[in-house]
Scaffold this active site. Structure first.
Site, PDB file in Angstrom:
ATOM      1  N   CYS A   9       0.842  -1.186   0.000  1.00  0.00           N
ATOM      2  CA  CYS A   9       0.000   0.000   0.000  1.00  0.00           C
ATOM      3  C   CYS A   9       0.880   1.239   0.000  1.00  0.00           C
ATOM      4  O   CYS A   9       1.799   1.349   0.805  1.00  0.00           O
ATOM      5  CB  CYS A   9      -0.873  -0.042   1.245  1.00  0.00           C
ATOM      6  SG  CYS A   9      -1.835   1.430   1.507  1.00  0.00           S
ATOM      7  N   CYS A  10       0.604   2.150  -0.932  1.00  0.00           N
ATOM      8  CA  CYS A  10       1.360   3.410  -0.930  1.00  0.00           C
ATOM      9  C   CYS A  10       0.416   4.561  -1.256  1.00  0.00           C
ATOM     10  O   CYS A  10      -0.779   4.357  -1.387  1.00  0.00           O
ATOM     11  CB  CYS A  10       2.534   3.348  -1.900  1.00  0.00           C
ATOM     12  SG  CYS A  10       2.056   3.297  -3.617  1.00  0.00           S
ATOM     13  N   ALA A  11       0.957   5.729  -1.387  1.00  0.00           N
ATOM     14  CA  ALA A  11       0.130   6.912  -1.582  1.00  0.00           C
ATOM     15  C   ALA A  11      -0.763   6.789  -2.825  1.00  0.00           C
ATOM     16  O   ALA A  11      -1.966   6.954  -2.741  1.00  0.00           O
ATOM     17  CB  ALA A  11       0.999   8.163  -1.660  1.00  0.00           C
ATOM     18  N   ALA A  41      -3.538   3.837  -1.035  1.00  0.00           N
ATOM     19  CA  ALA A  41      -4.116   3.836   0.308  1.00  0.00           C
ATOM     20  C   ALA A  41      -5.632   4.011   0.273  1.00  0.00           C
ATOM     21  O   ALA A  41      -6.354   3.391   1.051  1.00  0.00           O
ATOM     22  CB  ALA A  41      -3.473   4.939   1.143  1.00  0.00           C
TER      23      ALA A  41
END
Length: 105
Positions: A9-11, A41
């Site tokens: 999960c990232c921006a 996210a």
């Protein structure tokens, strides 16, 4: 052991896509049955409904979401952690794969 599903999960879901590829390559090399994918996210809730996730690894840039996501999966067996900063910076797929697999055991 069966297939393990690791969600990164990232921006925005973009910065982890190269890392996902490297993790998939490392899993293939080691003969590990793993499904690895990235998501932004904002889509974590949706992905948790669709996928049978064993572990969630957060990109260092979204480490502030750690407690929030841990609360969301508190009543499941899903483990959550932040990707090791050095492994992330070096795009070390094998090391991050290892981290995800350790979490899900």
């Amino acid at each position: 052991m069966g297939e393990k599903t690791i969600m990164l999960c990232c921006a925005a879901g973009m910065s982890t896509s190269m890392l996902v590829k490297r993790m998939q390559d490392a899993a293939k090399e080691k003969g590990i049955d793993a499904r690895i994918f990235a998501c932004p996210a904002a889509e974590v809730d949706e992905k948790l409904k669709q996928e049978n996730v064993n572990s969630i690894l957060l990109g260092p840039q979204v480490r502030y979401l750690l407690d929030n996501i841990k609360k969301k999966v508190a009543d499941t067996s899903i483990k959550v952690d932040v990707i090791d900063m050095q492994a992330y910076g070096m795009m070390n797929g094998a090391k991050v794969l290892e981290q995800g697999l350790k979490l899900s055991n």
